[in-house]
Motif scaffolding. Sequence first.
Motif: not given
Length: 505
Positions: A105-116
């Motif tokens: 699920r790369p889309r969700l994973y990297f979105i969450l990292l950037l929002l963090l």
Amino acid sequence: MLSALIWIPILGAVLIGVGREPLIPARARLIALLATVSAFVWTIWLGSQFDAGQTAMQFIEHLVWIEPLGLTYDLGMDGLSLPLVALNGLLTAIAIASGSPSVNRPRLYFILLLLLNASVTAAFLAQNLLLFFLFYEIELIPLYLLIAIWGGANRGYAATKFLIYTAISGILILAAFLGLTLLTGVSGFGYNPLLTQVLPLGQQFLLLGALLIGFGIKIPLVPFHTWLPDAHVEASTPISVLLAGVLLKLGTYGLLRFGLGLFPEAWAVLAPWLATWAAVSVLYGAFMAIAQTDMKKMVAYSSIGHMGYVLLAAAAATPLSLLASVCQMVSHGLIAAMLFLLVGVVYQKTGTRDLTVLRGLLNPERGLPLIGSLMIIGVMASSGIPGMVGFISEFLVFRGSFPIFPTQTLLCMVGTGLTAVYFLLLVNRVFFGRLSEGAQNLPPVYWSDRAPALVLTALIVALGLQPNWLIHYSETTTTALVNGRLAIAQAATLTKAPLKAETVE
């Protein structure tokens, strides 16, 4: 200028989110890496424009947001926030670079990292108490999901425990902020107007107590620490890097900015107890680390102990000790991130982190010689060996705190000795001796595995040899924080003096 540090990662998250389906993991990773590196480079540029001799906030941004609530979009940067923002940007880039190229699920994973990354940066820059609280709580959501979705076998338990503890922390902090504005009568939650207000000592104790427990959970300090080892063990390596390297610093930053800054009188009265609390956390973390057989859990308990040094320095509240607290936050962030990266590589290549199973990984032919060598450097830095940033930060902590709290400082120095003990156990069991049969024919270690740790090693050594690169930006701010604390305390004393005389009369 400062908004760019927040919105560049958010823009990267939007680009990943609107991409075509299915999104190639490598492409999502590249977008996330470009966004975080861009924000980090922008931080470095801001640092080059930063006036280290100025005590006031710089690059100030002000925008009225929700006026009836007193919520304004106020951002500012000083010598306390600049190093932590830079640390956040660097470690987020390293976390993205060190992650698996084929993450689910790369889309969700990297979105969450950037929002963090964006929410933590915003919390460090916020100059409105309510704005700080919003971002302090927003970072909880992506971190919870990153543990709960991509964690280990018991990820649900660890993520839920983290969520409950951090939610309690946020409730206490919000209660303290609301109480402060109600009791002072100040309209809004602006940080600077509240600095000039002096409350009765009893009210200060009540509000500061809520902040101490709230931020103590985040740091974490004993006995509010139990969520941290579980979260680290179940989190993936990149998330452990961010959790230890950056997220814990929100607690120590909050204590310095809001605890010491807003309640100087109560802080001075409670300082001996805070120093004792710091010594207990340092020793407890060290003894618990010695008892561990899981490499990751050992490093996690080491973080509990080393964050206690920051509380000791903050309790002493001298110009040198507060400068040391900033150095220790950055030092611990770099060293802990490096150790968790290396533990992650060992686990990835051997399939275990058990100290009773691993041995001989320093074998030059069939082991992990470079990873073992870097691990030795990392544990030396954590143990305070001269020439590395861990030494200079701990030395400044002890030098600045000893004249104020000699007994507690000596106990914390014992904790430094115990750090050498448990990390010597780790290195001796895992990397020396005859290579264990279960570790034969290990997969190759690529440069993508080594490069992040090598970058952190270079920074640990460079800042250890030239600590002025770090001290230069924070010295004026920490000195001004001490002077402002003393000025507020003196003003409070002068205000109370006529009342005492009138009562006697």
